[in-house]
Design an enzyme around this catalytic site. Structure first.
Site, PDB file in Angstrom:
ATOM      1  N   GLY A  11      18.290  25.744  28.079  1.00  0.00           N
ATOM      2  CA  GLY A  11      17.444  26.667  27.322  1.00  0.00           C
ATOM      3  C   GLY A  11      16.841  27.718  28.231  1.00  0.00           C
ATOM      4  N   VAL A  63      24.346  21.614  24.438  1.00  0.00           N
ATOM      5  CA  VAL A  63      24.011  20.424  25.227  1.00  0.00           C
ATOM      6  C   VAL A  63      24.239  19.127  24.456  1.00  0.00           C
ATOM      7  CG1 VAL A  63      22.366  21.566  26.759  1.00  0.00           C
ATOM      8  CG2 VAL A  63      21.560  20.590  24.590  1.00  0.00           C
ATOM      9  N   SER A 141       6.736  17.376  23.649  1.00  0.00           N
ATOM     10  CA  SER A 141       5.794  18.165  22.834  1.00  0.00           C
ATOM     11  C   SER A 141       4.637  17.263  22.428  1.00  0.00           C
ATOM     12  CB  SER A 141       6.487  18.704  21.587  1.00  0.00           C
ATOM     13  OG  SER A 141       5.550  19.250  20.674  1.00  0.00           O
ATOM     14  N   TYR A 154      11.635  17.032  14.424  1.00  0.00           N
ATOM     15  CA  TYR A 154      11.200  17.539  15.735  1.00  0.00           C
ATOM     16  C   TYR A 154      10.301  16.527  16.445  1.00  0.00           C
ATOM     17  CZ  TYR A 154       9.422  20.878  19.204  1.00  0.00           C
ATOM     18  OH  TYR A 154       9.081  21.519  20.370  1.00  0.00           O
TER      19      TYR A 154
END
Length: 244
Positions: A11, A63, A141, A154
């Site tokens: 990224g 990926v 996160s 997520y």
């Protein structure tokens, strides 16, 4: 700080990944970015890295593709001689409430954010073990710590990254390899562009503002450096206090 080292950043053509790659390059590391963006953006990013007098390369690759990652890691080692730092920053969102979330939205986020991180670590591990050194920093996160409504996929992927980080750290510590994670809160990037206009969101953050990609990159680079030589298996929040 990173002279004579090679850093691989997934990224790495935008956002936190690019900010991290720039700081690593500034510290003297040769840079390989793995991305799924435009070739033009990747070339522009490499030009910025090379302005620091380092070597760089961009590889456009998904990926989540196990075999493609295996081939890319072998290619990087053949060309650069080693991989010393691995930063797993590639990530996507496909937000939605559980009741309405499509299966492919869940799978896509897990495949990139979690399986992609596993793929990179998996294929770098034999090299790390052979050279008896390596620093891995995974981008999780605060959503993976607290959960977040509308982000079941997520949050799950980022919680998985934390478990993967700790397992990797325990497995590889005896081989001189460290593995840590950072857990950003609300950071101003392209991914959160719509959120940055939400004043109520800023008010919910104790520091009353969103963070910057550079602030996250500073932490990542610290954990990747020899200054953090006695730190492994940790998850460090950089979130303005939102997950206190």
């Amino acid at each position: 700080m990173f002279k004579n080292k090679t850093a691989v950043v997934t990224g790495g053509s935008q956002g936190i990944g690019k900010a991290t790659a720039l700081k690593l390059a500034e510290g003297g590391a040769d840079i390989v970015i793995i991305h799924m963006g435009s070739e033009e953006d990747a070339k522009a990013a490499c030009a910025e890295f090379e302005a620091f007098g380092v070597k760089s390369k961009a590889i456009r690759m998904d990926v989540s593709d196990f075999n493609a990652v295996k081939e890319a890691v072998a290619e990087i080692i053949a060309e650069f001689g080693s991989i010393d730092i691995l930063v797993n920053c590639a990530g996507i969102t496909r937000d939605g409430l559980i009741a309405m979330m499509k299966e492919d939205a869940f799978d896509a986020v897990i495949n990139v954010n979690l399986k992609g991180t596993f793929n990179m670590i998996k294929h770098c591990t034999p090299h790390f073990i052979k050279q008896r050194s390596g620093a891995v920093v995974n981008v999780s996160s605060v959503s993976g710590i607290m959960g977040n409504a509308g982000q079941a996929n997520y949050s799950t992927s980022k919680a998985g990254v934390i478990g993967l980080t700790k397992s990797t750290a325990k497995e590889l510590v005896a081989r001189g390899v460290r593995c840590n994670a950072v857990a950003p809160g609300f950071i101003a990037t392209d991914m959160t562009a719509n959120l940055s206009k939400n004043n109520k969101l800023a008010d919910s953050i104790p520091m009353k503002r969103m963070g910057t990609a550079e602030e996250v990159a500073d932490l990542i680079c610290f954990l990747a450096s020899d200054k953090a030589s006695y730190i492994t298996g940790e998850v460090v929040k950089v979130d303005g206090g939102i997950a206190m």
